[in-house]
Design a protein around this motif. Structure first.
Motif, short mmCIF file in Angstrom:
data_model
loop_
_atom_site.label_atom_id
_atom_site.label_comp_id
_atom_site.label_asym_id
_atom_site.label_seq_id
_atom_site.Cartn_x
_atom_site.Cartn_y
_atom_site.Cartn_z
N PRO A 285 0.81 -1.23 0.00
CA PRO A 285 0.00 0.00 0.00
C PRO A 285 0.84 1.27 0.00
CG PRO A 285 -0.77 -1.53 1.69
CD PRO A 285 0.50 -2.10 1.14
N PHE A 286 2.01 1.20 0.60
CA PHE A 286 2.87 2.39 0.65
C PHE A 286 3.53 2.61 -0.71
CE2 PHE A 286 2.30 0.67 4.82
CZ PHE A 286 1.86 1.79 5.51
N TRP A 287 3.96 1.52 -1.31
CA TRP A 287 4.52 1.57 -2.67
C TRP A 287 3.50 2.21 -3.60
CZ3 TRP A 287 3.60 -0.33 -7.62
CH2 TRP A 287 4.69 -0.45 -8.48
N SER A 288 2.27 1.73 -3.51
CA SER A 288 1.21 2.20 -4.41
C SER A 288 0.84 3.65 -4.14
CB SER A 288 -0.04 1.33 -4.27
OG SER A 288 0.23 0.03 -4.72
N ALA A 289 1.09 4.11 -2.94
CA ALA A 289 0.74 5.50 -2.61
C ALA A 289 1.94 6.42 -2.81
CB ALA A 289 0.27 5.58 -1.16
N GLY A 290 3.08 5.85 -3.22
CA GLY A 290 4.26 6.69 -3.41
C GLY A 290 4.82 7.21 -2.10
N GLY B 138 0.97 14.15 -4.96
CA GLY B 138 -0.39 14.17 -4.42
C GLY B 138 -1.28 13.33 -5.33
N GLY B 139 -2.46 13.02 -4.91
CA GLY B 139 -3.37 12.30 -5.80
C GLY B 139 -3.12 10.81 -5.81
N LYS B 140 -4.10 10.06 -6.26
CA LYS B 140 -4.00 8.61 -6.24
C LYS B 140 -3.28 8.11 -7.49
CE LYS B 140 -6.82 4.48 -5.77
NZ LYS B 140 -5.58 3.73 -5.74
N LEU B 141 -2.32 7.24 -7.29
CA LEU B 141 -1.60 6.67 -8.43
C LEU B 141 -2.37 5.45 -8.94
CD1 LEU B 141 2.01 6.77 -6.92
CD2 LEU B 141 1.04 8.34 -8.61
N PRO B 142 -2.35 5.23 -10.26
CA PRO B 142 -3.00 4.01 -10.76
C PRO B 142 -2.24 2.76 -10.32
CG PRO B 142 -2.23 5.44 -12.57
CD PRO B 142 -1.76 6.04 -11.30
N ALA C 221 5.80 6.26 -7.02
CA ALA C 221 6.65 7.44 -7.12
C ALA C 221 7.57 7.43 -5.91
CB ALA C 221 5.80 8.70 -7.13
N GLN C 222 8.84 7.63 -6.14
CA GLN C 222 9.83 7.55 -5.06
C GLN C 222 10.72 8.78 -5.10
OE1 GLN C 222 9.96 5.03 -2.74
NE2 GLN C 222 8.23 3.95 -3.68
N ILE C 223 11.10 9.23 -3.91
CA ILE C 223 11.84 10.49 -3.81
C ILE C 223 13.30 10.26 -3.43
CG2 ILE C 223 12.09 12.58 -2.40
CD1 ILE C 223 9.13 12.73 -2.17
N ARG C 224 14.18 11.00 -4.08
CA ARG C 224 15.55 11.16 -3.56
C ARG C 224 15.80 12.65 -3.41
NH1 ARG C 224 20.19 7.32 -5.99
NH2 ARG C 224 21.30 8.38 -4.28
N THR C 225 16.43 13.01 -2.31
CA THR C 225 16.59 14.45 -2.04
C THR C 225 17.86 14.72 -1.23
OG1 THR C 225 15.57 16.36 -0.97
CG2 THR C 225 15.13 14.22 0.03
N ASP C 226 18.33 15.95 -1.35
CA ASP C 226 19.41 16.38 -0.46
C ASP C 226 18.89 17.45 0.50
OD1 ASP C 226 19.07 18.57 -2.05
OD2 ASP C 226 21.12 18.64 -2.81
N PRO D 211 -0.68 1.97 -21.22
CA PRO D 211 -0.48 3.35 -20.76
C PRO D 211 -1.47 3.70 -19.66
CG PRO D 211 -1.09 3.25 -23.11
CD PRO D 211 -1.14 1.86 -22.59
N VAL D 212 -1.04 4.58 -18.76
CA VAL D 212 -1.94 5.03 -17.70
C VAL D 212 -1.84 6.55 -17.57
CG1 VAL D 212 -1.97 2.94 -16.27
CG2 VAL D 212 -0.12 4.58 -15.98
#
Ligand code: GLA
Ligand code: ZN
Length: 687
Positions: free
Chosen positions: A439-444, A620-624, A629-634, A649-650
């Motif tokens: 569920p976390f993967w799917s929610a990004g 934001g918003g629901k992913l299909p 979506a995964q973040i990398r940041t400094d 396609p989605v």
């Protein structure tokens, strides 16, 4: 955790791209070498792993070393601005060594010594093998310590903790046991409950790790396998540390592979690396394979507190060890490579660069095929990926602050797998962790992975520990402190059952977790594969549960002590008993999920927690389905990797924010179309 980690080596502060390069397979066709260099440059490769299985090519007979081809390879790489991830060759032993020193070959459980075959099967206790590998490594380090191509060490290959039943290993095991049990057979006998079936040991030499009915023994044998492998590794790196103190060291791990406890191994290496070979099916939910891979990537990033790792191996095309060698669909290779980067890898490397003409893996995908031209589909995708990676310098060293942690623990897994009951099959510890991660993967939402020994849980809002069967000393106290301070803890059926020696807790399961969870699991029911039990959400429950869910495989029969039921069983003789509970504890709360539930349950349950805890989503918003979506940041710049594993396609709703595409410069707003197997790297405008 720093905002940005240093690159793996200051020599090459870019994303590493390359793979296992085995020129020793081609010494009879030296014309390929210049061609290799040309193709490497074309494909945008900057780091090649050299010498992984080269022992005999470097030492043809005992003490007869010849480094000519490796000298030439290192020089050629340097001349073309390509770095070497230089391997030590202990992953496969020479035939002459097996002949001359039989002790280097492993012994099977029946006492028979293996013939010389396969690889990754040396005795890790053998003094001869230890001496010979250290001598080899000393020569490699001495010879190449100042070589401009030397980037880092790749020690051995895919170490495993599989059994060797030789006398040397048994003696070492007994010494290990004496140490663990303070030289006391009484202590050992108690820990293993050996009075059962008259298994009491009266002499250390009676102990032979071949008895699956003694779980305590076999659990310790598994632990010993890890410790002895680490000891072998420590022996290998002595000359590397001495002669090349500034050259980073890694050894390639194998995901969830059960033989070694990588949590113990991780502190021993400078950089984590792992080999990833997922397979995808054509079924509509084929993308689920990506969820599993993402969890392993997260675990590898978590091994060193968020430090970027290396994707040391993947196949640019098929994996020939698979039951069905499916071709990677167009786009999938680039997607998988960037999936690794999205979760914290600073490299994409392959096994192998050039397909061998023969040998066991002659059909395993490689960058350069049997028809060795750049005009192949695979070479094209590798080249395209190389171009993308070359533009990601700013991603190097960035990390991922996660608010959620999933607990995955090897010793717990061994204990679950070893124990008899409550089912022979489908215990599925790793898959269960994956189901709770999905569920976390799917929610990004980014997740870390922790184990039972992780000291600092305070940085997380949510800790999820499915099937926490084994609870080692100290864990319950840390969980309690975490929840007391406001953390949310989720655990499930078959938790808090046994201690580190596989002795059951005597205060009612979940044993040391009973107070924090506020429940007592009295019995556990195992269902047949096709059976289900209904679970009914209680009216007005605050956990987002609604209607009826299906439980399978395992169902705890719970009593609520201080916990409040949120759902109850609605079939079977335990209808009406609590199936999901919550317990307020200090400033936080602990949930107990009593059964293995369907995906809809996880979506509802975690969906509500995500909202309640206001967990940060990459977009934001629901992913299909099939998209994450995964973040990398400094801390300043934020790279959002949007990864789509669908075969169709989605469309991704972007909400009211707009994003810049890091690679194309394009602005994306409202809705983004993601074709099959595609990745986009976005940045929030205005950060
Ligand atoms: C492993 C090994 C490689 C190769 C690949 C592909 O990861 O490290 O040597 O065998 O698998 O099968
Ligand atoms: Zn041995």
């Amino acid at each position: 955790m720093p905002d940005r980690f240093a690159p793996i080596s200051a020599k090459c502060p870019h994303v590493l791209h390359g793979g296992d390069y085995n020129p020793d397979q081609w010494l009879h066709s030296p014309q390929v070498f210049d061609e290799d260099m040309r193709l490497m440059k074309l494909a945008g490769c900057n780091a090649m792993t050299v010498g992984v299985f080269s022992w005999t090519a470097l030492e043809k007979a005992d003490g007869q070393y010849d480094f000519t081809w490796l000298d030439e390879t290192m020089d050629r790489l340097a001349a073309h601005g390509v770095f070497a991830v230089l391997a030590t060759p202990s992953g496969a032993k020479p035939a002459w060594m097996s002949e001359k020193y039989p002790e280097v070959r492993r012994v099977k459980a029946d006492g028979q010594r293996e013939v010389h075959w396969f690889r990754h099967n040396h005795c890790r206790t053998s003094p001869v093998y230890r001496r010979k590998s250290q001598e080899m490594n000393a020569r490699l380090a001495q010879r190449y310590k100042d070589h401009p191509a030397l980037l880092m060490w790749h020690v051995s290959n895919e170490y495993n903790g599989r059994d060797c039943h030789c006398e040397l290993c048994y003696q070492a095991f007994r010494t290990w046991l004496k140490n663990r049990y303070h030289n006391s057979l009484d202590e050992l006998n108690h820990a293993w409950w050996t009075t059962f079936w008259s298994h009491i040991y009266t002499d250390w030499d009676q102990i032979r790790p071949v008895d699956p009915t003694l779980q305590g023994l076999m659990l310790d044998w598994q632990r010993f396998g890890t410790d002895q492998t680490i000891d072998f590794y420590r022996n290998e790196i002595v000359p590397l540390r001495e002669l090349t103190p500034h050259v980073p060291i890694t050894t390639n791990f194998m995901g969830f592979s059960i033989t070694l406890d990588y949590w113990k191994f991780a502190p021993e290496v400078d950089v984590i690396s792992w080999d990833s070979y997922p397979t995808y099916s054509d079924r509509p939910e084929g993308w689920l394979s990506a969820v599993n891979t993402s969890l392993v990537h997260d675990m590898n990033r978590s091994f060193k507190g968020g430090k970027p790792f290396m994707l040391m191996e993947c196949s640019p095309s098929v994996t020939s060890l698979a039951a069905v060698c499916r071709l990677k669909r167009p786009g999938l290779h680039i997607l998988e490579g960037l999936q690794a980067v999205a979760h914290g890898s600073d490299t994409v490397q392959y096994f192998q660069w050039r397909k061998g003409r023969g040998g066991n893996e002659k059909f395993h995908g490689a960058v350069v095929d049997h028809y060795p031209t750049e005009h192949t589909r695979i070479f094209g995708e590798v080249t395209e990926l190389g171009k993308i990676l070359a533009r990601l310098d700013d991603v190097v060293g960035t990390t991922t602050p996660a608010q959620v942690a999933i607990l995955y623990d090897w010793q717990n897994r061994w204990a679950i797998d070893l124990t008899e009951g409550p089912r022979k099959e489908k215990k599925d510890y790793a898959q269960t962790c994956c189901a709770h991660y999905r569920p976390f993967w799917s929610a990004g939402i980014s997740c870390d992975v922790v184990n039972e020994d992780t000291a600092d849980l305070s940085r997380y809002k949510l800790l999820i520990a499915p099937m926490l069967y084994q609870v080692r000393p100290g864990l319950a106290e840390r969980v309690e402190a975490f929840v007391r301070a406001g953390g949310v803890f989720v655990t499930t059926y078959f938790s808090g059952v046994a201690n580190e020696s596989d002795l059951c807790f005597m205060n009612g399961f979940p044993g040391p977790l009973r107070e924090v969870t506020g429940v007592w699991a009295e019995e556990i029911d195992a269902l047949h594969d096709d059976e289900t039990v209904d679970i009914r959400a209680l009216e007005g429950n605050p956990a987002g549960l609604a209607g009826t869910y299906k439980a399978r495989i395992l169902c705890d029969l719970l009593n609520a002590d201080t916990a409040r039921p949120l759902a109850v069983y609605d079939s079977e003789f335990y209808r009406g008993r609590p199936a999901v509970t919550v317990n307020t504890f200090g400033k936080g709360r602990a949930y107990y999920i009593a059964s293995r539930n369907d995906e809809r349950f996880h979506a509802d349950f975690y969906g509500r927690l995500i909202a309640d805890l206001n967990l940060r989503q990459a977009l934001g918003g629901k992913l299909p389905d099939g998209v994450t979506a995964q973040i990398r940041t400094d801390g300043k710049r934020e790279f959002i990797f949007l990864l789509g594993f669908n075969r169709q396609p989605v469309e991704i709703p972007l909400g009211d924010k707009s994003y810049g595409d890091v690679l194309t410069g394009e602005t994306c707003a409202h809705m983004l179309k993601l074709p099959a197997f595609t990745v986009r790297i976005l940045e929030t405008n205005g950060i």
